[in-house]
Motif scaffolding. Structure first.
Motif, PDB file in Angstrom:
ATOM      1  N   THR A 112      -2.929  55.762 -29.323  1.00 30.98           N
ATOM      2  CA  THR A 112      -3.377  56.084 -30.674  1.00 30.98           C
ATOM      3  C   THR A 112      -3.222  54.843 -31.539  1.00 30.98           C
ATOM      4  OG1 THR A 112      -2.688  58.389 -30.458  1.00 30.98           O
ATOM      5  CG2 THR A 112      -2.995  57.541 -32.690  1.00 30.98           C
ATOM      6  N   PHE A 113      -4.259  54.471 -32.270  1.00 31.18           N
ATOM      7  CA  PHE A 113      -4.206  53.346 -33.187  1.00 31.18           C
ATOM      8  C   PHE A 113      -4.329  53.861 -34.609  1.00 31.18           C
ATOM      9  CE2 PHE A 113      -5.036  50.995 -29.431  1.00 31.18           C
ATOM     10  CZ  PHE A 113      -4.699  49.668 -29.686  1.00 31.18           C
ATOM     11  N   SER A 114      -3.483  53.331 -35.488  1.00 30.86           N
ATOM     12  CA  SER A 114      -3.578  53.650 -36.912  1.00 30.86           C
ATOM     13  C   SER A 114      -3.658  52.353 -37.698  1.00 30.86           C
ATOM     14  CB  SER A 114      -2.358  54.449 -37.371  1.00 30.86           C
ATOM     15  OG  SER A 114      -2.179  55.601 -36.595  1.00 30.86           O
ATOM     16  N   MET A 115      -4.090  52.438 -38.973  1.00 26.88           N
ATOM     17  CA  MET A 115      -4.100  51.267 -39.839  1.00 26.88           C
ATOM     18  C   MET A 115      -3.393  51.566 -41.135  1.00 26.88           C
ATOM     19  SD  MET A 115      -7.248  48.661 -39.788  1.00 26.88           S
ATOM     20  CE  MET A 115      -7.335  47.479 -38.430  1.00 26.88           C
ATOM     21  N   THR A 116      -2.735  50.515 -41.653  1.00 27.78           N
ATOM     22  CA  THR A 116      -2.091  50.585 -42.954  1.00 27.78           C
ATOM     23  C   THR A 116      -2.427  49.308 -43.695  1.00 27.78           C
ATOM     24  OG1 THR A 116       0.018  50.861 -44.098  1.00 27.78           O
ATOM     25  CG2 THR A 116       0.043  49.565 -42.114  1.00 27.78           C
ATOM     26  N   ASP A 117      -2.072  49.215 -44.977  1.00 28.78           N
ATOM     27  CA  ASP A 117      -2.468  48.068 -45.755  1.00 28.78           C
ATOM     28  C   ASP A 117      -1.559  47.887 -46.950  1.00 28.78           C
ATOM     29  OD1 ASP A 117      -3.829  45.934 -46.658  1.00 28.78           O
ATOM     30  OD2 ASP A 117      -5.709  46.940 -47.017  1.00 28.78           O
ATOM     31  N   VAL A 128     -13.559  47.586 -47.826  1.00 32.56           N
ATOM     32  CA  VAL A 128     -13.917  48.589 -46.828  1.00 32.56           C
ATOM     33  C   VAL A 128     -14.371  47.898 -45.552  1.00 32.56           C
ATOM     34  CG1 VAL A 128     -15.512  50.467 -46.260  1.00 32.56           C
ATOM     35  CG2 VAL A 128     -14.523  50.298 -48.559  1.00 32.56           C
ATOM     36  N   ILE A 129     -13.722  48.234 -44.445  1.00 35.02           N
ATOM     37  CA  ILE A 129     -14.140  47.721 -43.152  1.00 35.02           C
ATOM     38  C   ILE A 129     -14.638  48.878 -42.302  1.00 35.02           C
ATOM     39  CG2 ILE A 129     -12.564  45.754 -43.196  1.00 35.02           C
ATOM     40  CD1 ILE A 129     -10.771  47.268 -41.232  1.00 35.02           C
ATOM     41  N   SER A 130     -15.667  48.583 -41.521  1.00 34.15           N
ATOM     42  CA  SER A 130     -16.215  49.574 -40.598  1.00 34.15           C
ATOM     43  C   SER A 130     -16.030  49.045 -39.187  1.00 34.15           C
ATOM     44  CB  SER A 130     -17.699  49.817 -40.880  1.00 34.15           C
ATOM     45  OG  SER A 130     -18.241  50.732 -39.937  1.00 34.15           O
ATOM     46  N   MET A 131     -15.157  49.694 -38.432  1.00 33.84           N
ATOM     47  CA  MET A 131     -14.927  49.325 -37.044  1.00 33.84           C
ATOM     48  C   MET A 131     -15.731  50.236 -36.138  1.00 33.84           C
ATOM     49  SD  MET A 131     -10.796  48.778 -37.378  1.00 33.84           S
ATOM     50  CE  MET A 131     -10.694  50.159 -38.539  1.00 33.84           C
ATOM     51  N   THR A 132     -16.082  49.746 -34.974  1.00 34.03           N
ATOM     52  CA  THR A 132     -16.863  50.554 -34.038  1.00 34.03           C
ATOM     53  C   THR A 132     -16.114  50.825 -32.746  1.00 34.03           C
ATOM     54  OG1 THR A 132     -17.935  48.568 -33.158  1.00 34.03           O
ATOM     55  CG2 THR A 132     -19.048  49.712 -34.962  1.00 34.03           C
ATOM     56  N   GLU A 133     -15.470  49.780 -32.184  1.00 40.99           N
ATOM     57  CA  GLU A 133     -14.793  49.928 -30.897  1.00 40.99           C
ATOM     58  C   GLU A 133     -13.553  49.044 -30.835  1.00 40.99           C
ATOM     59  OE1 GLU A 133     -18.084  50.543 -27.457  1.00 40.99           O
ATOM     60  OE2 GLU A 133     -18.164  48.601 -28.480  1.00 40.99           O
ATOM     61  N   PHE A 134     -12.616  49.439 -29.989  1.00 45.26           N
ATOM     62  CA  PHE A 134     -11.502  48.592 -29.571  1.00 45.26           C
ATOM     63  C   PHE A 134     -11.686  48.299 -28.081  1.00 45.26           C
ATOM     64  CE2 PHE A 134      -7.625  48.729 -32.526  1.00 45.26           C
ATOM     65  CZ  PHE A 134      -8.416  48.768 -33.655  1.00 45.26           C
ATOM     66  N   GLU A 135     -11.442  47.062 -27.696  1.00 46.65           N
ATOM     67  CA  GLU A 135     -11.466  46.692 -26.282  1.00 46.65           C
ATOM     68  C   GLU A 135     -10.053  46.319 -25.851  1.00 46.65           C
ATOM     69  OE1 GLU A 135     -14.539  44.302 -23.517  1.00 46.65           O
ATOM     70  OE2 GLU A 135     -13.581  43.058 -25.056  1.00 46.65           O
ATOM     71  N   LEU A 155     -13.194  52.519 -43.678  1.00 44.17           N
ATOM     72  CA  LEU A 155     -11.774  52.506 -44.014  1.00 44.17           C
ATOM     73  C   LEU A 155     -11.518  51.531 -45.156  1.00 44.17           C
ATOM     74  CD1 LEU A 155      -8.996  53.588 -43.137  1.00 44.17           C
ATOM     75  CD2 LEU A 155      -8.804  51.594 -41.645  1.00 44.17           C
ATOM     76  N   ASN A 156     -11.085  52.058 -46.301  1.00 42.54           N
ATOM     77  CA  ASN A 156     -10.715  51.216 -47.442  1.00 42.54           C
ATOM     78  C   ASN A 156      -9.282  50.743 -47.246  1.00 42.54           C
ATOM     79  OD1 ASN A 156     -10.266  49.915 -49.847  1.00 42.54           O
ATOM     80  ND2 ASN A 156     -10.334  51.769 -51.098  1.00 42.54           N
ATOM     81  N   LEU A 157      -9.125  49.490 -46.883  1.00 41.98           N
ATOM     82  CA  LEU A 157      -7.795  48.961 -46.609  1.00 41.98           C
ATOM     83  C   LEU A 157      -6.874  49.091 -47.814  1.00 41.98           C
ATOM     84  CD1 LEU A 157      -8.737  45.722 -44.649  1.00 41.98           C
ATOM     85  CD2 LEU A 157      -7.834  47.847 -43.707  1.00 41.98           C
ATOM     86  N   LEU A 158      -7.418  49.011 -49.016  1.00 42.48           N
ATOM     87  CA  LEU A 158      -6.571  49.035 -50.212  1.00 42.48           C
ATOM     88  C   LEU A 158      -6.079  50.436 -50.560  1.00 42.48           C
ATOM     89  CD1 LEU A 158      -8.303  46.411 -52.498  1.00 42.48           C
ATOM     90  CD2 LEU A 158      -6.801  46.129 -50.528  1.00 42.48           C
ATOM     91  N   ALA A 159      -6.597  51.449 -49.859  1.00 39.88           N
ATOM     92  CA  ALA A 159      -6.094  52.811 -50.056  1.00 39.88           C
ATOM     93  C   ALA A 159      -4.910  53.097 -49.157  1.00 39.88           C
ATOM     94  CB  ALA A 159      -7.202  53.831 -49.798  1.00 39.88           C
ATOM     95  N   GLN A 217     -20.749  45.002 -39.581  1.00 38.92           N
ATOM     96  CA  GLN A 217     -20.736  44.206 -40.795  1.00 38.92           C
ATOM     97  C   GLN A 217     -21.614  44.810 -41.890  1.00 38.92           C
ATOM     98  OE1 GLN A 217     -19.694  39.783 -39.014  1.00 38.92           O
ATOM     99  NE2 GLN A 217     -21.561  40.090 -40.141  1.00 38.92           N
ATOM    100  N   GLU A 218     -22.685  45.480 -41.509  1.00 33.67           N
ATOM    101  CA  GLU A 218     -23.591  46.055 -42.498  1.00 33.67           C
ATOM    102  C   GLU A 218     -22.923  47.155 -43.315  1.00 33.67           C
ATOM    103  OE1 GLU A 218     -26.610  44.932 -43.237  1.00 33.67           O
ATOM    104  OE2 GLU A 218     -26.282  43.334 -41.757  1.00 33.67           O
ATOM    105  N   ALA A 219     -21.926  47.808 -42.734  1.00 33.02           N
ATOM    106  CA  ALA A 219     -21.252  48.920 -43.413  1.00 33.02           C
ATOM    107  C   ALA A 219     -19.922  48.503 -44.038  1.00 33.02           C
ATOM    108  CB  ALA A 219     -21.025  50.067 -42.431  1.00 33.02           C
ATOM    109  N   SER A 220     -19.625  47.214 -44.045  1.00 32.00           N
ATOM    110  CA  SER A 220     -18.367  46.703 -44.598  1.00 32.00           C
ATOM    111  C   SER A 220     -18.649  45.966 -45.910  1.00 32.00           C
ATOM    112  CB  SER A 220     -17.702  45.752 -43.600  1.00 32.00           C
ATOM    113  OG  SER A 220     -17.471  46.389 -42.350  1.00 32.00           O
ATOM    114  N   TYR A 221     -17.747  46.104 -46.880  1.00 30.36           N
ATOM    115  CA  TYR A 221     -18.022  45.492 -48.185  1.00 30.36           C
ATOM    116  C   TYR A 221     -16.751  45.343 -49.021  1.00 30.36           C
ATOM    117  CZ  TYR A 221     -17.783  50.341 -49.863  1.00 30.36           C
ATOM    118  OH  TYR A 221     -17.380  51.623 -50.139  1.00 30.36           O
ATOM    119  N   VAL A 222     -16.883  44.551 -50.090  1.00 29.72           N
ATOM    120  CA  VAL A 222     -15.849  44.362 -51.100  1.00 29.72           C
ATOM    121  C   VAL A 222     -16.379  44.914 -52.418  1.00 29.72           C
ATOM    122  CG1 VAL A 222     -14.476  42.694 -52.409  1.00 29.72           C
ATOM    123  CG2 VAL A 222     -14.950  42.292 -49.996  1.00 29.72           C
TER     124      VAL A 222
END
Length: 315
Positions: free
Chosen positions: A34-39, A49-56, A76-80, A109-114
């Motif tokens: 299980t992978f989680s993210m925090t910020d 906001v980052i949009s990830m698709t896969e982990f290898e 995923l909004n990292l600042l949240a 990248q198309e779905a990621s933004y500041v």
């Protein structure tokens, strides 16, 4: 570290928390990952906001394999995700138990933004090879048999997010660069430090002596001189107002066990350098008194800085 206005590349702790829960019975067994993210907050951005698709995943004795991220990881909004909060991005996937050499993260990248202000324009950011070859995090880790383990990926946004010259700064053409700075550690081998900073020390109370940007820096080791030759901070955290208590707080989470030196500045906006690479510029930060604190696994130390610039920690 990262000042969104100057984009000199602050050290933002965007902590990506990765939780690996492993189980199984032999070298051929499986583990559940299980992978989680925090910020932690960037100085002046409203959303990253980052949009990830896969982990290898790359086993030490096997071929790489991929797993899709959850819906949460696709927007995923990292600042949240501040103050130790996490979002699950790889949930309950079965993987082989054993040693791993690296992981690679692929982005959309198309779905990621500041977004610099609430309701404001969304600006794209460029991630070198983010969609094609992904971001490769080299560093061994283990998914144990018949046990559980969680790893934290500390995604330091204040060091990772830049606005270098040449990418465009006008209107919708404004573009940013994301060059991930990530550290990985076993979640159960970490602790943290939290506390308050007296309002009298903050930039808005000392406009003549502070450049702006209230932050607490953490350096590995005892009695570290922030101005010392070759010294670099491990992480930093912006001081934020707690709307409930009215106190100005900092949170330094997911630190490996050991001694750390803390230092406060009200001029964090001076920390950085033009161009693509973060540059630590301590001479312009005006650090006050420092504090050495011992971080213990599974514990969070509470240390406050009073109006006289003196640190105290709870027993």
């Amino acid at each position: 570290m990262l000042n969104i206005n100057r984009f000199c590349g602050l050290s933002l702790l965007a902590a990506g928390a990765l939780a690996l829960a492993g189980c199984g019975g032999s070298s051929d067994s499986s583990g559940v990952v299980t992978f989680s993210m925090t910020d932690a907050p960037v100085d002046e951005a409203h959303a990253v906001v980052i949009s990830m698709t896969e982990f290898e995943f790359k086993p030490a004795d096997g071929e790489p394999f991929r797993r899709d991220v959850t819906e949460a990881g696709r927007e995923l909004n990292l600042l949240a995700l501040t103050n130790g909060n996490e979002a699950v991005i790889i949930d309950g996937e079965s993987v082989p138990a054993g040693e791993y050499e690296w992981i690679r993260i692929f982005f959309d990248q198309e779905a990621s933004y500041v977004q610099l202000e609430e309701g404001g324009s969304q600006y794209s950011f460029f991630m070198p090879s983010g969609a094609q070859t992904g971001y490769k995090l080299v560093g061994g880790f283990t998914v144990p048999a018949n046990a559980a383990v969680e790893y934290i990926l500390d995604f330091d946004v204040r060091k990772s997010l830049l606005e270098p010259p040449g990418l465009g700064r006008l209107g919708e053409d404004r573009r940013f660069l994301l060059k991930p700075t990530i550290r990985m550690m076993n979640k159960f081998d970490t602790g943290g430090v939290t506390g308050t900073i007296a309002a009298e020390l903050l930039a808005e109370s000392n406009a003549e002596t502070c450049a702006g940007g209230d932050a607490v820096y953490a350096f590995e080791g005892e009695n570290v001189d922030p101005l010392g030759q070759g010294v670099q901070p491990l992480v930093s955290d912006i001081v934020d107002l707690n709307d409930v208590t009215g106190a100005f707080e900092f949170h330094l989470m997911y630190l490996l066990e050991g001694p750390y030196t803390l230092a406060f500045t009200c001029s964090a906006s001076n920390d950085g350098g033009e161009g693509e690479d973060y540059v630590y510029t301590p001479d312009e930060l005006g650090f006050g008194n420092t504090l050495t604190v011992e971080v213990v696994d599974g514990e969070v130390a509470v240390c406050d800085l009073d109006a006289n610039g003196e640190w105290t920690c709870a027993e």
